[in-house]
Scaffold this active site. Sequence first.
Site, PDB file in Angstrom:
ATOM      1  N   GLU A 136     -12.444  56.515  17.955  1.00 49.70           N
ATOM      2  CA  GLU A 136     -11.878  57.439  16.961  1.00 49.70           C
ATOM      3  C   GLU A 136     -12.403  58.841  17.275  1.00 49.70           C
ATOM      4  O   GLU A 136     -13.325  58.992  18.099  1.00 49.70           O
ATOM      5  CB  GLU A 136     -12.313  57.035  15.543  1.00 49.70           C
ATOM      6  CG  GLU A 136     -11.827  55.648  15.173  1.00 49.70           C
ATOM      7  CD  GLU A 136     -12.241  55.240  13.755  1.00 49.70           C
ATOM      8  OE1 GLU A 136     -12.906  56.041  13.057  1.00 49.70           O
ATOM      9  OE2 GLU A 136     -11.899  54.112  13.367  1.00 49.70           O
ATOM     10  N   THR A 167      -5.319  53.541  25.276  1.00 51.85           N
ATOM     11  CA  THR A 167      -4.553  53.245  26.500  1.00 51.85           C
ATOM     12  C   THR A 167      -3.443  52.236  26.204  1.00 51.85           C
ATOM     13  O   THR A 167      -3.632  51.320  25.397  1.00 51.85           O
ATOM     14  CB  THR A 167      -5.510  52.660  27.568  1.00 51.85           C
ATOM     15  OG1 THR A 167      -6.507  53.637  27.861  1.00 51.85           O
ATOM     16  CG2 THR A 167      -4.773  52.288  28.848  1.00 51.85           C
ATOM     17  N   ARG A 252     -15.688  46.337  31.515  1.00 50.86           N
ATOM     18  CA  ARG A 252     -16.319  47.302  32.432  1.00 50.86           C
ATOM     19  C   ARG A 252     -16.233  46.853  33.888  1.00 50.86           C
ATOM     20  O   ARG A 252     -16.183  47.680  34.798  1.00 50.86           O
ATOM     21  CB  ARG A 252     -17.788  47.490  32.040  1.00 50.86           C
ATOM     22  CG  ARG A 252     -17.881  48.354  30.840  1.00 50.86           C
ATOM     23  CD  ARG A 252     -19.245  48.417  30.242  1.00 50.86           C
ATOM     24  NE  ARG A 252     -19.128  49.178  29.018  1.00 50.86           N
ATOM     25  CZ  ARG A 252     -19.894  49.028  27.961  1.00 50.86           C
ATOM     26  NH1 ARG A 252     -20.864  48.138  27.977  1.00 50.86           N
ATOM     27  NH2 ARG A 252     -19.707  49.766  26.892  1.00 50.86           N
ATOM     28  N   GLU A 372     -14.550  53.274  28.461  1.00 47.01           N
ATOM     29  CA  GLU A 372     -15.306  52.015  28.300  1.00 47.01           C
ATOM     30  C   GLU A 372     -16.817  52.254  28.413  1.00 47.01           C
ATOM     31  O   GLU A 372     -17.562  51.444  28.967  1.00 47.01           O
ATOM     32  CB  GLU A 372     -14.807  50.943  29.270  1.00 47.01           C
ATOM     33  CG  GLU A 372     -13.367  50.555  28.949  1.00 47.01           C
ATOM     34  CD  GLU A 372     -12.935  49.219  29.482  1.00 47.01           C
ATOM     35  OE1 GLU A 372     -13.777  48.317  29.634  1.00 47.01           O
ATOM     36  OE2 GLU A 372     -11.722  49.073  29.706  1.00 47.01           O
TER      37      GLU A 372
HETATM   38  C1  LIG Z   1      -7.880  58.347  29.322  1.00 44.99           C
HETATM   39  C2  LIG Z   1      -8.696  57.650  28.273  1.00 44.99           C
HETATM   40  C3  LIG Z   1      -8.366  56.359  27.913  1.00 44.99           C
HETATM   41  C4  LIG Z   1      -9.093  55.708  26.906  1.00 44.99           C
HETATM   42  N1  LIG Z   1      -8.715  54.456  26.497  1.00 44.99           N
HETATM   43  C5  LIG Z   1      -9.323  53.900  25.414  1.00 44.99           C
HETATM   44  C6  LIG Z   1      -8.838  52.679  24.848  1.00 44.99           C
HETATM   45  O1  LIG Z   1      -7.882  52.068  25.344  1.00 44.99           O
HETATM   46  N2  LIG Z   1      -9.437  52.207  23.738  1.00 44.99           N
HETATM   47  C7  LIG Z   1     -10.494  52.831  23.157  1.00 44.99           C
HETATM   48  O2  LIG Z   1     -10.990  52.331  22.152  1.00 44.99           O
HETATM   49  N3  LIG Z   1     -10.990  53.981  23.664  1.00 44.99           N
HETATM   50  C8  LIG Z   1     -10.425  54.531  24.780  1.00 44.99           C
HETATM   51  N4  LIG Z   1     -10.896  55.716  25.294  1.00 44.99           N
HETATM   52  C9  LIG Z   1     -12.044  56.361  24.671  1.00 44.99           C
HETATM   53  C10 LIG Z   1     -13.300  56.347  25.546  1.00 44.99           C
HETATM   54  O3  LIG Z   1     -13.851  55.079  25.577  1.00 44.99           O
HETATM   55  C11 LIG Z   1     -14.238  57.425  25.018  1.00 44.99           C
HETATM   56  O4  LIG Z   1     -13.670  58.676  25.368  1.00 44.99           O
HETATM   57  C12 LIG Z   1     -15.640  57.303  25.582  1.00 44.99           C
HETATM   58  O5  LIG Z   1     -16.286  56.184  25.056  1.00 44.99           O
HETATM   59  C13 LIG Z   1     -16.488  58.551  25.312  1.00 44.99           C
HETATM   60  O6  LIG Z   1     -16.415  58.937  23.987  1.00 44.99           O
HETATM   61  P1  LIG Z   1     -16.118  60.470  23.591  1.00 44.99           P
HETATM   62  O7  LIG Z   1     -14.923  60.893  24.374  1.00 44.99           O
HETATM   63  O8  LIG Z   1     -16.048  60.583  22.135  1.00 44.99           O
HETATM   64  O9  LIG Z   1     -17.341  61.276  24.170  1.00 44.99           O
HETATM   65  P2  LIG Z   1     -18.797  61.468  23.428  1.00 44.99           P
HETATM   66  O10 LIG Z   1     -19.252  60.170  22.920  1.00 44.99           O
HETATM   67  O11 LIG Z   1     -18.674  62.601  22.483  1.00 44.99           O
HETATM   68  O12 LIG Z   1     -19.656  61.909  24.657  1.00 44.99           O
HETATM   69  C14 LIG Z   1     -19.653  63.230  25.196  1.00 44.99           C
HETATM   70  C15 LIG Z   1     -20.820  63.323  26.191  1.00 44.99           C
HETATM   71  O13 LIG Z   1     -22.061  63.125  25.505  1.00 44.99           O
HETATM   72  C16 LIG Z   1     -22.798  62.101  26.121  1.00 44.99           C
HETATM   73  N5  LIG Z   1     -23.596  61.372  25.128  1.00 44.99           N
HETATM   74  C17 LIG Z   1     -23.146  60.771  23.985  1.00 44.99           C
HETATM   75  N6  LIG Z   1     -24.171  60.200  23.340  1.00 44.99           N
HETATM   76  C18 LIG Z   1     -25.281  60.427  24.101  1.00 44.99           C
HETATM   77  C19 LIG Z   1     -26.654  60.074  24.000  1.00 44.99           C
HETATM   78  N7  LIG Z   1     -27.106  59.325  22.979  1.00 44.99           N
HETATM   79  N8  LIG Z   1     -27.508  60.470  24.979  1.00 44.99           N
HETATM   80  C20 LIG Z   1     -27.072  61.202  26.024  1.00 44.99           C
HETATM   81  N9  LIG Z   1     -25.797  61.556  26.186  1.00 44.99           N
HETATM   82  C21 LIG Z   1     -24.903  61.170  25.241  1.00 44.99           C
HETATM   83  C22 LIG Z   1     -21.752  61.204  26.797  1.00 44.99           C
HETATM   84  O14 LIG Z   1     -22.306  60.408  27.857  1.00 44.99           O
HETATM   85  C23 LIG Z   1     -20.780  62.247  27.289  1.00 44.99           C
HETATM   86  O15 LIG Z   1     -21.215  62.782  28.500  1.00 44.99           O
HETATM   87  C24 LIG Z   1     -10.204  56.363  26.321  1.00 44.99           C
HETATM   88  C25 LIG Z   1     -10.532  57.661  26.713  1.00 44.99           C
HETATM   89  C26 LIG Z   1      -9.791  58.316  27.663  1.00 44.99           C
HETATM   90  C27 LIG Z   1     -10.159  59.726  28.030  1.00 44.99           C
END
Ligand SMILES: Cc1cc2nc3c(=O)[nH]c(=O)nc-3n(C[C@H](O)[C@H](O)[C@H](O)COP(=O)(O)OP(=O)(O)OC[C@H]3O[C@@H](n4cnc5c(N)ncnc54)[C@H](O)[C@@H]3O)c2cc1C
Length: 387
Positions: A136, A167, A252, A372
Site C-alpha cells: 500500500e 503486478t 523471491r 518482493e
Molecule cells: C513494478 C513493481 C511491481 C510491484 N508488484 C507488487 C505486487 O504485485 N504486489 C505487491 O504487494 N507489491 C508489489 N510491489 C511493491 C514492492 O514490493 C514495494 O515497492 C517494495 O516492497 C518497496 O516498498 P516501497 O516502494 O514502499 O519502498 P520503501 O519501503 O519506502 O523503501 C524505500 C527505501 O528505503 C529503504 N528502507 C526501508 N526500510 C528500511 C530500513 N528499516 N532500514 C534501511 N532501509 C530501509 C528500502 O530498502 C528502500 O531503499 C511492486 C513494486 C513495483 C515498483
Amino acid sequence: MNVSPFSAIPPITQLSEDEILFRNSVEQFARDEVAPRVRRMDEEQHIDAALLRKLFELGLMGIEIPEEFGGSGGSFFDSVLAVETLSAVDPSVGLLVDVQNTLVISALLRWATPEQKKKYLPRLASDTVGAYALSEAGAGSDAFALQTRAEKRGNDYVLTGRKLWITNSKEAGIFIVFATVDVSAGHKGITAFFVEKDTMGFSVGKKEDKLGIRASSTCELILEECVVPASQVLGEAGKGYKIAIETLNGGRIGIGAQMLGLAEGALAHAVEHAKTRKQFGKALVEFQAMQYQLAEMATDIEATKLLVYNAARLKDAGMEFRKESAMSKYFASHAAERVASLAVEVLGGSGFVKESPVEKLYRDAKIGKIYEGTSFMQLAAIAKIVL
Ligand SMILES: Cc1cc2nc3c(=O)[nH]c(=O)nc-3n(C[C@H](O)[C@H](O)[C@H](O)COP(=O)(O)OP(=O)(O)OC[C@H]3O[C@@H](n4cnc5c(N)ncnc54)[C@H](O)[C@@H]3O)c2cc1C
C-alpha cells in the site's frame, strides 16, 4: 576410472531429462512467440492478449497445478526454469508467469480449502491471471503496516482501502488481497482474501508508467465497501501475515530466476556483438580486455544460477530455504544489474538505443532490487538467520 561414491549426487545445475524437455519447449516458445513481440509490448506498455492465451495453452500459467485441476503437474523448480527462460527474452513476460505461479498458485496450493482449490485452480490453469496484493502507499518494506480494513458483517467481510503497485492487475481475474480484520491486533489481524475482478466495490485504478518491465501492468487497486463472502478467506482470519511471509519466501526465488534469465539474455547479446563487430581490424572478442569482461559476466551468471537453483531445489525437497531464497534474490538482482550494464557497454552506442534488446534489459534489471522486498530487506532477512 574409479567411480566416486559422490557421483550419485547430481550437480545443482544438472537438469533431469524432463526438465531439459520442458526448458527446451519454453525456449522455443520464447524465441518464436515472445521475441517478435518484445519491442512493441514495451512501447505500448501491455501484454499482447494473443501471447497470454498461448502462455495458458502451453501450460505455463499453471505449472504446479495438479493435472486433476487442469494444470501441468510440475514442480516449483519447473516454474523457476520457465521464469528464467522467458526472462532471457522478456523479463515482463517472465514476471507475469512468475507472479501467477510462485505467488498466487503457490499460496493457493499451500493454504486454500479443497472447495477453494476446486473453484480457482482450474480457472488459473486455463484462462485466468492472478495477482498478489500486499503493498500500500504507506506499507512497502513495512508491509504489515497495511491499512486496508476487512470488517466482518454476518457471513461476509467488507473490504475498504487501497493497494498500490500490484503486478498483473490489468490482466487479472483473481486477486489475493491482504487486509486487516483488527488494526489493534497488529500483524495478527492480517487476513488474506480471494477477491474476484467483477466484485462490487472493487476496481483497478491508475496504471504506473515505469522505467522498466513496461509491458507488465502495475496498478492501484481500489476497494470501496467491497463485499467478500467469508468462504473466500484464504487460510484463516488472522493468518495472512504467515501466508504473506511464507509465500514471498518462495516468490523471491522466482525474482532471482527472472534476474538470472535477464542476465543470460544480456550476455548472449553481448557475445554475439563482440563476435561480429570489428574494430582495429579484429572482432572485439579477440581483444583480451573484452574476453575478460565477458568472462566476468559469465561468472556472475553461474554464481546466480547456483544460488537460484539451489534455493528452488531446497523448496521442492521440503527443506529450509528462507536464507537461500533471500540470498538468491539479493545476489541475482545485483548481478543482473552489473551484467546488463556491461552488456550495454559491450555494444557501445548500439547498446544505448531502443533498437537494442540490451537497452531494455538494462532498464528492466533495476526492479530486481526493489520488489518482493528491497535489497536491504533481503540483507535484514539474511542477517536475522545467520547472526
Ligand atoms: C513494478 C513493481 C511491481 C510491484 N508488484 C507488487 C505486487 O504485485 N504486489 C505487491 O504487494 N507489491 C508489489 N510491489 C511493491 C514492492 O514490493 C514495494 O515497492 C517494495 O516492497 C518497496 O516498498 P516501497 O516502494 O514502499 O519502498 P520503501 O519501503 O519506502 O523503501 C524505500 C527505501 O528505503 C529503504 N528502507 C526501508 N526500510 C528500511 C530500513 N528499516 N532500514 C534501511 N532501509 C530501509 C528500502 O530498502 C528502500 O531503499 C511492486 C513494486 C513495483 C515498483
